[in-house]
Design an enzyme around this catalytic site. Structure first.
Site, short mmCIF file in Angstrom:
data_model
loop_
_atom_site.label_atom_id
_atom_site.label_comp_id
_atom_site.label_asym_id
_atom_site.label_seq_id
_atom_site.Cartn_x
_atom_site.Cartn_y
_atom_site.Cartn_z
N LYS A 195 0.86 -1.19 0.00
CA LYS A 195 0.00 0.00 0.00
C LYS A 195 0.89 1.23 0.00
O LYS A 195 1.78 1.36 0.86
CB LYS A 195 -0.85 -0.03 1.27
CG LYS A 195 -2.21 0.61 1.15
CD LYS A 195 -2.97 0.29 2.44
CE LYS A 195 -4.34 0.86 2.43
NZ LYS A 195 -4.97 0.74 3.75
C1 E4P Z 1 -8.37 1.56 3.80
O1 E4P Z 1 -7.56 0.82 3.28
C2 E4P Z 1 -8.15 2.30 5.03
O2 E4P Z 1 -7.40 1.48 5.90
C3 E4P Z 1 -9.43 2.63 5.77
O3 E4P Z 1 -10.56 2.24 5.05
C4 E4P Z 1 -9.48 4.00 6.32
O4 E4P Z 1 -10.69 4.19 7.00
P1 E4P Z 1 -10.96 5.36 8.03
O5 E4P Z 1 -11.23 6.61 7.26
O6 E4P Z 1 -12.17 4.93 8.79
O7 E4P Z 1 -9.74 5.48 8.88
#
Ligand code: E4P
Length: 217
Positions: A83
């Site tokens: 990522k």
């Molecule tokens: C996605 O890969 C992220 O880890 C996640 O969905 C972020 O979500 P949040 O905005 O609730 O922190």
């Protein structure tokens, strides 16, 4: 639509995995910090549990270090998706890793233009954060729709991974739009089972079970 679970908590992944609800897992530095575990250790444990893609995020900000981190993360298991953030350095890293045949999830996407760049850089997944857009009164679902249109117009193979999901409604809305994947916290996936009429109907049936003394076993 595939379901990824957005957590680094092993027990929660196991519970949903046993029901066939886990097509993959996403983590981020905040979720790793919350788990209190070492990133390499916990990521390996998740990869051993789940066959589908497991996203593990780099923590450097420059392309050279991101690339080194990405290569190290990719060595954990074949199902790692590295990522990277949607910055210029992240796009450079995305291109280099995807040229090496490594899956890349480009995260922190908040616009259609960013999604277009990620697809050009060879991203396997683009992660538009719909909840964080909704939080500032912008339209997260509209972004999913826009990216779907753009990717379909040109046959981009990058998967739309709807992220930052806040509610069960987000899940069905993403499915209606045609997101390839949605990643959600375990509680949101479980909340998809809830309906007030199910609870009311079951209470009525149970009252009759008691009244008529119905027994099966
Ligand atoms: C996605 O890969 C992220 O880890 C996640 O969905 C972020 O979500 P949040 O905005 O609730 O922190």
């Amino acid at each position: 639509m595939k379901f990824f679970v957005d957590t680094a908590e092993i027990d929660q992944i196991k519970e949903l995995h046993a029901l066939g609800m886990v097509d993959g897992v996403t983590t981020n530095p905040s979720l790793i910090a919350k788990s209190g575990r070492d990133i390499l250790e916990v990521t390996k444990e998740i990869c051993d549990l789940v066959d589908g893609p497991v996203s593990a995020e780099v923590v450097a900000l420059d392309a050279e270090t991101m690339l080194a981190e990405g290569r190290k993360l990719a060595k954990i298991a074949d199902n790692i998706a590295v990522k990277v953030p949607l910055t210029w350095a992240g796009l450079q890293t995305c291109k280099a890793l995807s040229d090496d045949g490594i899956m890349v999830n480009v995260t922190l996407c908040f616009s259609a233009n960013q999604a277009l760049l990620a697809a050009k850089a060879g991203a396997t997944f683009i992660s538009p954060f719909i909840g964080r857009l909704d939080d500032i009164n912008l339209d997260g679902l509209q972004l999913i729709e826009d990216i779907r249109t753009i990717y379909d117009n040109y046959g981009f193979e990058t998967n739309i991974l709807a992220a930052s999901i806040r509610s069960a409604n987000h899940m069905s809305d993403c499915a209606k739009i045609g997101a390839d994947v949605a990643t959600a916290p375990p509680a949101v996936i479980k909340a998809m089972a809830n309906h007030i009429l199910t609870d009311k109907g079951l209470a009525g049936f149970m009252a009759d079970v008691k009244k008529a003394n119905i027994k099966i076993l």
